[in-house]
Design a protein around this motif. Structure first.
Motif, mmCIF file in Angstrom:
data_model
loop_
_atom_site.group_PDB
_atom_site.id
_atom_site.type_symbol
_atom_site.label_atom_id
_atom_site.label_comp_id
_atom_site.label_asym_id
_atom_site.label_seq_id
_atom_site.Cartn_x
_atom_site.Cartn_y
_atom_site.Cartn_z
ATOM 1 N N LEU A 116 48.892 -95.487 -17.943
ATOM 2 C CA LEU A 116 49.196 -94.201 -18.562
ATOM 3 C C LEU A 116 48.168 -93.766 -19.612
ATOM 4 O O LEU A 116 47.749 -92.594 -19.611
ATOM 5 N N PRO A 117 47.697 -94.639 -20.519
ATOM 6 C CA PRO A 117 46.684 -94.195 -21.492
ATOM 7 C C PRO A 117 45.418 -93.662 -20.827
ATOM 8 O O PRO A 117 44.896 -92.611 -21.222
ATOM 9 N N ASP A 118 44.928 -94.358 -19.809
ATOM 10 C CA ASP A 118 43.726 -93.903 -19.113
ATOM 11 C C ASP A 118 43.982 -92.597 -18.368
ATOM 12 O O ASP A 118 43.102 -91.729 -18.311
ATOM 13 N N ASP A 119 45.172 -92.471 -17.780
ATOM 14 C CA ASP A 119 45.498 -91.240 -17.063
ATOM 15 C C ASP A 119 45.524 -90.036 -18.000
ATOM 16 O O ASP A 119 45.096 -88.938 -17.634
ATOM 17 N N ILE A 120 46.050 -90.244 -19.198
ATOM 18 C CA ILE A 120 46.093 -89.138 -20.163
ATOM 19 C C ILE A 120 44.685 -88.715 -20.542
ATOM 20 O O ILE A 120 44.371 -87.526 -20.633
ATOM 21 N N CYS A 121 43.799 -89.682 -20.727
ATOM 22 C CA CYS A 121 42.430 -89.369 -21.160
ATOM 23 C C CYS A 121 41.596 -88.741 -20.046
ATOM 24 O O CYS A 121 40.708 -87.927 -20.321
ATOM 25 N N THR A 122 41.870 -89.125 -18.785
ATOM 26 C CA THR A 122 41.037 -88.641 -17.680
ATOM 27 C C THR A 122 41.697 -87.518 -16.895
ATOM 28 O O THR A 122 41.124 -86.440 -16.751
ATOM 29 N N THR A 123 42.922 -87.758 -16.438
ATOM 30 C CA THR A 123 43.586 -86.758 -15.607
ATOM 31 C C THR A 123 43.866 -85.484 -16.383
ATOM 32 O O THR A 123 43.684 -84.377 -15.878
ATOM 33 N N VAL A 124 44.317 -85.627 -17.634
ATOM 34 C CA VAL A 124 44.613 -84.451 -18.453
ATOM 35 C C VAL A 124 43.323 -83.849 -19.011
ATOM 36 O O VAL A 124 43.338 -82.780 -19.601
ATOM 37 N N LYS A 125 42.196 -84.536 -18.796
ATOM 38 C CA LYS A 125 40.890 -84.075 -19.282
ATOM 39 C C LYS A 125 40.894 -83.916 -20.801
ATOM 40 O O LYS A 125 40.356 -82.947 -21.339
ATOM 41 N N LEU A 126 41.509 -84.877 -21.449
ATOM 42 C CA LEU A 126 41.540 -84.856 -22.906
ATOM 43 C C LEU A 126 40.216 -85.328 -23.480
ATOM 44 O O LEU A 126 39.816 -84.916 -24.567
ATOM 45 N N ALA A 127 39.524 -86.206 -22.739
ATOM 46 C CA ALA A 127 38.295 -86.802 -23.243
ATOM 47 C C ALA A 127 37.081 -86.257 -22.502
ATOM 48 O O ALA A 127 37.194 -85.661 -21.420
ATOM 49 N N GLU A 128 35.924 -86.488 -23.069
ATOM 50 C CA GLU A 128 34.651 -86.036 -22.500
ATOM 51 C C GLU A 128 34.041 -87.168 -21.662
ATOM 52 O O GLU A 128 33.812 -88.263 -22.173
ATOM 53 N N PRO A 129 33.759 -86.927 -20.366
ATOM 54 C CA PRO A 129 33.194 -87.995 -19.544
ATOM 55 C C PRO A 129 31.751 -88.339 -19.900
ATOM 56 O O PRO A 129 31.295 -89.452 -19.638
ATOM 57 N N ASP A 130 31.012 -87.382 -20.490
ATOM 58 C CA ASP A 130 29.621 -87.637 -20.873
ATOM 59 C C ASP A 130 29.602 -88.515 -22.124
ATOM 60 O O ASP A 130 29.999 -88.089 -23.208
ATOM 61 N N GLU A 131 29.141 -89.759 -21.981
ATOM 62 C CA GLU A 131 29.192 -90.720 -23.075
ATOM 63 C C GLU A 131 28.247 -90.383 -24.220
ATOM 64 O O GLU A 131 28.379 -90.918 -25.319
ATOM 65 N N GLU A 132 27.275 -89.520 -23.983
ATOM 66 C CA GLU A 132 26.329 -89.167 -25.046
ATOM 67 C C GLU A 132 26.745 -87.893 -25.779
ATOM 68 O O GLU A 132 26.384 -87.700 -26.940
ATOM 69 N N GLN A 133 27.487 -87.049 -25.114
ATOM 70 C CA GLN A 133 27.878 -85.759 -25.698
ATOM 71 C C GLN A 133 29.384 -85.731 -25.959
ATOM 72 O O GLN A 133 30.123 -84.947 -25.376
ATOM 73 N N CYS A 134 29.850 -86.610 -26.824
ATOM 74 C CA CYS A 134 31.281 -86.698 -27.116
ATOM 75 C C CYS A 134 31.488 -87.102 -28.569
ATOM 76 O O CYS A 134 30.565 -87.566 -29.249
ATOM 77 N N TRP A 135 32.699 -86.934 -29.034
ATOM 78 C CA TRP A 135 33.046 -87.288 -30.423
ATOM 79 C C TRP A 135 33.453 -88.760 -30.455
ATOM 80 O O TRP A 135 34.399 -89.182 -29.790
ATOM 81 N N ASN A 136 32.721 -89.547 -31.253
ATOM 82 C CA ASN A 136 32.950 -90.994 -31.271
ATOM 83 C C ASN A 136 33.736 -91.445 -32.499
ATOM 84 O O ASN A 136 33.713 -92.622 -32.858
ATOM 85 N N SER A 137 34.413 -90.516 -33.141
ATOM 86 C CA SER A 137 35.235 -90.710 -34.341
ATOM 87 C C SER A 137 34.440 -90.508 -35.628
ATOM 88 O O SER A 137 35.029 -90.429 -36.706
ATOM 89 N N HIS A 138 33.107 -90.403 -35.518
ATOM 90 C CA HIS A 138 32.277 -90.174 -36.706
ATOM 91 C C HIS A 138 31.294 -89.027 -36.482
ATOM 92 O O HIS A 138 31.197 -88.112 -37.298
ATOM 93 N N ILE A 139 30.569 -89.094 -35.353
ATOM 94 C CA ILE A 139 29.568 -88.065 -35.045
ATOM 95 C C ILE A 139 29.577 -87.820 -33.540
ATOM 96 O O ILE A 139 30.335 -88.438 -32.798
ATOM 97 N N GLN A 140 28.664 -86.924 -33.122
ATOM 98 C CA GLN A 140 28.474 -86.719 -31.694
ATOM 99 C C GLN A 140 27.547 -87.807 -31.168
ATOM 100 O O GLN A 140 26.415 -87.949 -31.614
ATOM 101 N N GLY A 141 28.053 -88.606 -30.223
ATOM 102 C CA GLY A 141 27.243 -89.686 -29.679
ATOM 103 C C GLY A 141 28.084 -90.739 -28.987
ATOM 104 O O GLY A 141 29.293 -90.575 -28.770
ATOM 105 N N ARG A 142 27.465 -91.833 -28.607
ATOM 106 C CA ARG A 142 28.125 -92.893 -27.842
ATOM 107 C C ARG A 142 29.163 -93.629 -28.706
ATOM 108 O O ARG A 142 28.970 -93.818 -29.900
ATOM 109 N N TYR A 143 30.246 -94.035 -28.049
ATOM 110 C CA TYR A 143 31.307 -94.815 -28.700
ATOM 111 C C TYR A 143 31.073 -96.283 -28.378
ATOM 112 O O TYR A 143 31.111 -96.701 -27.218
ATOM 113 N N PHE A 144 30.823 -97.097 -29.397
ATOM 114 C CA PHE A 144 30.400 -98.485 -29.180
ATOM 115 C C PHE A 144 31.524 -99.523 -29.164
ATOM 116 O O PHE A 144 31.397 -100.536 -28.482
ATOM 117 N N PRO A 145 32.614 -99.365 -29.918
ATOM 118 C CA PRO A 145 33.657 -100.411 -29.895
ATOM 119 C C PRO A 145 34.213 -100.647 -28.489
ATOM 120 O O PRO A 145 34.278 -99.734 -27.665
#
Length: 410
Positions: free
Chosen positions: A253-282
């Motif tokens: 369900l968590p993955d479905d919400i992020c992908t199916t609902v299109k809540l998240a950005e699939p482009d790993e370089e052009q997304c909000w990583n909790s601090h800035i625009q860029g890759r999410y490392f954790p």
């Protein structure tokens, strides 16, 4: 119902086979009480009862399983959101606005960590849910195979005819046992001739023309049952497909919400990583409550499982046990069903190539009281506690301004 049917049939048959005697109501009642000991119809009643029991038990339990699954899903969908989840959702959705990036969506893995933290307790449903789905699928296979009620009902007239012929062949022995156990009946009075069994059958069991056939006759009821069952068979095929799709629903369900609902950005370089625009490392944490101890985004108290979710786990466990019994041809609500189901020659309704034992592996989860400190504080101060909004409602409230801003920019 079957027991009563064979008792009534024995009364009628015994009178036909001994038409030279007069039988009172008390005498006929005595005959009925000794049906099991007499076994006038041979092994036919036992086998038929076992087959009918298994078919109806499986169908009823399958429908009950669908109801339980629906109720559990509906209840869990209304689980309250804890404070740590609300904080994480707000940070994920609104911090880009503060940085002047209102159209930037969160990174996929960032969204997964937030959702896995928010839905940690729901993910713990997954193990028991998957066992429940497997049990439902096994019972569905039984309904389409050896427990197919149409295959049981179709030859029932032949089975009853066979039982009657068995009693006719053993009429002398049956009569002798009845006379010994219930007493010698009185002969018919002088002048009253005894009719032969063929005459009595022709007089009392004449066939109905189609226009006179009673609407409540057994044949009519069986015809209706066949129509209902064929409809259900088609439904079982469709339901099996949906059941297979629902496996691992809660952990996915968590993955479905992020992908199916299109809540998240699939482009790993052009997304909000909790601090800035860029890759999410954790790294993305695993699903489930105990794994949230390392969640970098959501503060989850893993020592306090949600008792409401644990109740739903127990409901699924109980239903899975019922399905296990139905799969093996038993009904935990009837004491004699296990005896019928385990009888040689008719126990499982399977051939040699069919697995007759249901492999059931239960999962035990510790039940720890959930945090109710807010409720205790409210009671102590006399304040009323308003229920916390559901997860879906919180997400809707958080997402509406985000969507509106994107539409305004377009």
């Amino acid at each position: 119902m079957l027991n009563d049917f064979w008792s009534r049939l024995l009364e009628h048959m015994f009178q036909l086979l001994n038409s030279q005697y007069h039988f009172s109501e008390d005498y006929l009642e005595c005959i009925s009480k000794h049906t099991e000991q007499l076994k006038p119809f041979g092994d036919v009643p036992r086998k038929l009862k076992a087959q009918v029991n298994r078919a109806f038990i499986a169908a009823r339990t399958f429908v009950q399983g669908l109801t339980v699954g629906r109720e559990v899903a509906n209840r869990v969908a209304k689980v309250n959101v804890f404070p740590g989840c609300r904080v994480a959702l707000t940070r994920m959705m609104y911090c880009p606005y503060c940085r002047g990036l209102p159209g930037l969506r969160p990174c996929q893995n960032y969204c997964r960590n937030v959702m896995r933290g928010c839905l940690a307790n729901q993910a713990d449903l997954d193990t028991e849910w998957n066992l429940f789905i497997d049990a439902m699928l096994l019972v569905a296979d039984r309904l389409q195979g050896p427990f197919n009620i149409e295959a049981v009902i179709e030859p029932i007239d032949i089975k009853i005819s066979e039982a009657i012929m068995i009693m006719q062949d053993n009429s002398m022995q049956v009569s002798a046992k009845v006379f010994q156990g219930c007493g010698q009946p009185k002969p018919l009075g002088v002048g009253r001739s005894a009719r032969g069994i063929a005459d009595v059958f022709n007089a009392r069991f004449r066939p109905y023309p189609p226009e006179e056939r009673p609407t409540t006759a057994a044949g009519t009821s069986l015809d209706r049952l066949r129509v209902v069952w064929r409809t259900m068979q088609h439904s079982v095929v469709d339901i099996k497909g949906k059941l297979k799709e629902s496996k691992r629903f809660w952990s996915n369900l968590p993955d479905d919400i992020c992908t199916t609902v299109k809540l998240a950005e699939p482009d790993e370089e052009q997304c909000w990583n909790s601090h800035i625009q860029g890759r999410y490392f954790p790294e993305v944490v695993k699903e489930g409550l105990t794994n949230q101890v390392n969640n970098p985004e959501v503060n989850v108290d893993i020592t306090r499982p949600d008792t409401f979710i644990r109740q739903q786990i127990m409901a699924l466990r109980v239903m899975t046990n019922k399905l296990k019994n139905a799969y093996n041809g038993n009904d935990i609500n009837f004491g004699d069903s296990s005896d019928e189901g385990s009888t040689s020659g008719s126990g499982s309704g399977c051939s040699d190539g069919c697995t007759t034992e249901f492999v059931y592996v239960g999962t035990e989860a510790p039940v720890i009281g959930a945090d109710r400190s807010d409720e205790r504080t409210a009671v102590a101060t006399g304040k009323s506690l308003s229920p916390a909004p559901s997860l879906l409602l919180v997400m809707a409230v958080l997402l509406l301004p985000h969507v509106a801003m994107q539409n305004q920019r377009r």
